[in-house]
Enzyme design. Structure first.
Site, PDB file in Angstrom:
ATOM      1  N   LYS A 146      75.825  11.177  36.174  1.00 30.81           N
ATOM      2  CA  LYS A 146      76.248  11.972  34.897  1.00 30.81           C
ATOM      3  C   LYS A 146      75.618  13.339  34.178  1.00 30.81           C
ATOM      4  O   LYS A 146      75.428  13.878  34.041  1.00 30.81           O
ATOM      5  CB  LYS A 146      76.554  10.742  34.223  1.00 30.81           C
ATOM      6  CG  LYS A 146      78.364  10.319  33.850  1.00 30.81           C
ATOM      7  CD  LYS A 146      78.395   9.318  32.824  1.00 30.81           C
ATOM      8  CE  LYS A 146      79.673   8.699  33.427  1.00 30.81           C
ATOM      9  NZ  LYS A 146      79.919   7.616  32.475  1.00 30.81           N
ATOM     10  N   ALA A 159      71.706   3.226  24.675  1.00 31.68           N
ATOM     11  CA  ALA A 159      72.096   4.796  24.335  1.00 31.68           C
ATOM     12  C   ALA A 159      71.724   5.102  25.825  1.00 31.68           C
ATOM     13  O   ALA A 159      71.063   6.575  26.126  1.00 31.68           O
ATOM     14  CB  ALA A 159      70.028   4.924  23.823  1.00 31.68           C
ATOM     15  N   GLY A 160      71.967   4.979  26.519  1.00 33.50           N
ATOM     16  CA  GLY A 160      72.753   5.515  27.995  1.00 33.50           C
ATOM     17  C   GLY A 160      73.143   6.585  27.632  1.00 33.50           C
ATOM     18  O   GLY A 160      74.022   7.336  26.558  1.00 33.50           O
TER      19      GLY A 160
HETATM   20  P1  NDP Z   1      73.727   3.831  31.253  1.00 32.75           P
HETATM   21  O1  NDP Z   1      72.457   2.947  31.852  1.00 32.75           O
HETATM   22  O2  NDP Z   1      72.704   5.305  31.430  1.00 32.75           O
HETATM   23  O3  NDP Z   1      72.679   2.734  29.809  1.00 32.75           O
HETATM   24  C1  NDP Z   1      72.571   1.461  29.690  1.00 32.75           C
HETATM   25  C2  NDP Z   1      72.566   1.336  28.275  1.00 32.75           C
HETATM   26  O4  NDP Z   1      72.676  -0.746  28.260  1.00 32.75           O
HETATM   27  C3  NDP Z   1      71.268   1.686  28.290  1.00 32.75           C
HETATM   28  O5  NDP Z   1      70.686   1.494  26.656  1.00 32.75           O
HETATM   29  C4  NDP Z   1      70.162   0.401  28.340  1.00 32.75           C
HETATM   30  O6  NDP Z   1      69.256   0.088  27.455  1.00 32.75           O
HETATM   31  C5  NDP Z   1      71.233  -0.677  27.825  1.00 32.75           C
HETATM   32  N1  NDP Z   1      71.139  -2.886  28.241  1.00 32.75           N
HETATM   33  C6  NDP Z   1      71.412  -2.479  29.690  1.00 32.75           C
HETATM   34  N2  NDP Z   1      71.376  -3.806  29.505  1.00 32.75           N
HETATM   35  C7  NDP Z   1      70.746  -4.655  28.647  1.00 32.75           C
HETATM   36  C8  NDP Z   1      70.153  -6.145  27.868  1.00 32.75           C
HETATM   37  N3  NDP Z   1      69.990  -6.949  28.871  1.00 32.75           N
HETATM   38  N4  NDP Z   1      69.557  -5.453  26.941  1.00 32.75           N
HETATM   39  C9  NDP Z   1      69.376  -4.174  26.134  1.00 32.75           C
HETATM   40  N5  NDP Z   1      69.956  -3.285  26.173  1.00 32.75           N
HETATM   41  C10 NDP Z   1      70.085  -3.177  27.749  1.00 32.75           C
HETATM   42  O7  NDP Z   1      75.024   3.196  31.235  1.00 32.75           O
HETATM   43  P2  NDP Z   1      76.012   3.534  30.367  1.00 32.75           P
HETATM   44  O8  NDP Z   1      75.833   4.001  29.405  1.00 32.75           O
HETATM   45  O9  NDP Z   1      76.569   4.997  31.484  1.00 32.75           O
HETATM   46  O10 NDP Z   1      77.209   2.597  30.605  1.00 32.75           O
HETATM   47  C11 NDP Z   1      77.328   1.715  29.945  1.00 32.75           C
HETATM   48  C12 NDP Z   1      78.202   1.168  29.724  1.00 32.75           C
HETATM   49  O11 NDP Z   1      79.502   1.179  29.629  1.00 32.75           O
HETATM   50  C13 NDP Z   1      78.699   0.537  31.535  1.00 32.75           C
HETATM   51  O12 NDP Z   1      79.017  -0.853  31.555  1.00 32.75           O
HETATM   52  C14 NDP Z   1      80.059   1.258  31.907  1.00 32.75           C
HETATM   53  O13 NDP Z   1      80.633   0.631  32.584  1.00 32.75           O
HETATM   54  C15 NDP Z   1      80.769   1.052  30.239  1.00 32.75           C
HETATM   55  N6  NDP Z   1      81.412   2.698  30.108  1.00 32.75           N
HETATM   56  C16 NDP Z   1      82.554   2.264  29.709  1.00 32.75           C
HETATM   57  C17 NDP Z   1      83.522   3.330  29.887  1.00 32.75           C
HETATM   58  C18 NDP Z   1      84.726   3.207  29.268  1.00 32.75           C
HETATM   59  O14 NDP Z   1      85.735   4.366  29.348  1.00 32.75           O
HETATM   60  N7  NDP Z   1      85.322   1.988  28.478  1.00 32.75           N
HETATM   61  C19 NDP Z   1      82.905   4.790  30.250  1.00 32.75           C
HETATM   62  C20 NDP Z   1      81.972   4.661  30.022  1.00 32.75           C
HETATM   63  C21 NDP Z   1      81.444   3.637  30.558  1.00 32.75           C
HETATM   64  P3  NDP Z   1      67.262   0.813  27.647  1.00 32.75           P
HETATM   65  O15 NDP Z   1      67.987   1.718  27.615  1.00 32.75           O
HETATM   66  O16 NDP Z   1      66.515  -0.289  27.054  1.00 32.75           O
HETATM   67  O17 NDP Z   1      67.434   0.510  29.654  1.00 32.75           O
END
Ligand code: NDP
Length: 284
Positions: A70, A132-133
């Site tokens: 993205k 924060a992703g």
């Molecule tokens: P990213 O990989 O960009 O970000 C993931 C985030 O989750 C980061 O902030 C990460 O923290 C955090 N994280 C992951 N595992 C843990 C954990 N065990 N403990 C604490 N924090 C955690 O992913 P996206 O933002 O693109 O996607 C996130 C979710 O959103 C996915 O499950 C995706 O499927 C869903 N999504 C849903 C959509 C919908 O339409 N419903 C649309 C887009 C996404 P850190 O930075 O510290 O690693």
């Protein structure tokens, strides 16, 4: 004479095999009798530039981007729409006469679910976002543009959390702060909207939930999840404390419906798409 040539759209991701978006778009094409195909395409990060060339080569009408493309895709596009530029992330590419336009419909899908399905107006409200992703970026940017008063970004790693907080404070009028995510994080009492924008709870880890103090969730809060399965443990625990809940299925359907309109020019059959996805999730 029959014309067997289909118009092509799809998704680039890695890994992408579990991505369910194809189900709702194919259901929409069938409903509207359109000869269009949605392809689920595995693209390794190093191949993204070539894959984008492929959109032009095959005259695809557009593409969705999912993890991990993205952000990296921006440099290969001809134009970036303002909201996507603000977020620094694109989830939808539209091919208009070989001119590739980047848009982000994730946050808009969330906003539509929040304001229409949950009938909740975020203007003037205090928001806490876990994560924060890419999803957190899209949602926080749209909430800030919709007039949210404060946005607290709670993240495990400082770097991404601080970057997103800075992005909101410098590019929108919302106040934002970064909170380091410690185990058992307590949701501040003035919170109106709490959102899980992490991947915690995503299939196959469907029994996982964010490590927060669930007793700090109050009945005047709306609690939202980006995980598109109907009720995650996070939402169940929140509902037990009296909070109103909103799952991520609506967000997924609406972000797809917005993309559908951008690609095809037609209004998406939202109910058909919702039903197709719900069915897919009940199987997984
Ligand atoms: P990213 O990989 O960009 O970000 C993931 C985030 O989750 C980061 O902030 C990460 O923290 C955090 N994280 C992951 N595992 C843990 C954990 N065990 N403990 C604490 N924090 C955690 O992913 P996206 O933002 O693109 O996607 C996130 C979710 O959103 C996915 O499950 C995706 O499927 C869903 N999504 C849903 C959509 C919908 O339409 N419903 C649309 C887009 C996404 P850190 O930075 O510290 O690693």
């Amino acid at each position: 004479m029959p014309n067997y040539k289909a118009e092509l759209i799809g998704v680039f991701g890695h890994p992408v095999a579990d991505n369910p978006t194809v189900v709702m778009h194919e259901a929409a094409f069938a409903e509207l009798g359109m000869n269009w195909r949605y392809l689920t395409i595995e693209v390794f990060p190093a191949d993204l530039e070539n894959a984008i060339r492929g959109i032009r080569a095959f005259n695809m009408k557009g593409i969705n981007l999912t993890i991990p493309h993205k952000v990296n895709v921006l440099k290969y596009l001809d134009e970036i729409k303002p909201d996507a530029a603000l977020m620094g992330a694109v989830n939808t590419v539209i091919n208009v006469n070989n001119w590739l336009i980047g848009e982000n419909t994730d946050g808009k899908g969330f906003m539509y679910a929040l304001t229409h399905d949950a009938e909740f107006d975020p203007s003037g409200k205090n928001v806490v976002i876990l994560g924060a992703g890419g999803a957190a970026r899209a949602i926080s940017a749209e909430l800030a543009l919709a007039g949210a008063k404060t946005i607290s970004i709670v993240n495990r790693h400082d770097d991404r959390g601080k970057i997103l907080t800075k992005l909101i404070t410098t590019k929108t009028s919302a106040k934002a702060q970064f909170m380091k995510w410690e185990s058992g994080y307590k949701i501040p009492s003035g919170t109106d909207i709490l959102i899980n924008a992490t991947s915690i709870g995503l299939f196959p880890d469907i029994n996982e939930k964010p490590d927060i103090s669930y007793d700090s969730i109050k009945d005047n809060m709306i609690v939202c999840d980006v995980i598109p399965t109907p009720t995650t443990p996070f939402l169940r625990e929140s509902q037990k404390r009296g909070a109103k809940i909103l799952d991520g299925l609506g967000m997924l359907v609406y972000q797809g419906a917005i993309g559908f309109k951008l690609w095809t020019g037609k209004d998406a059959p939202v109910n058909v798409m919702h039903k197709a996805l719900s069915k897919a999730f009940s199987i997984t």
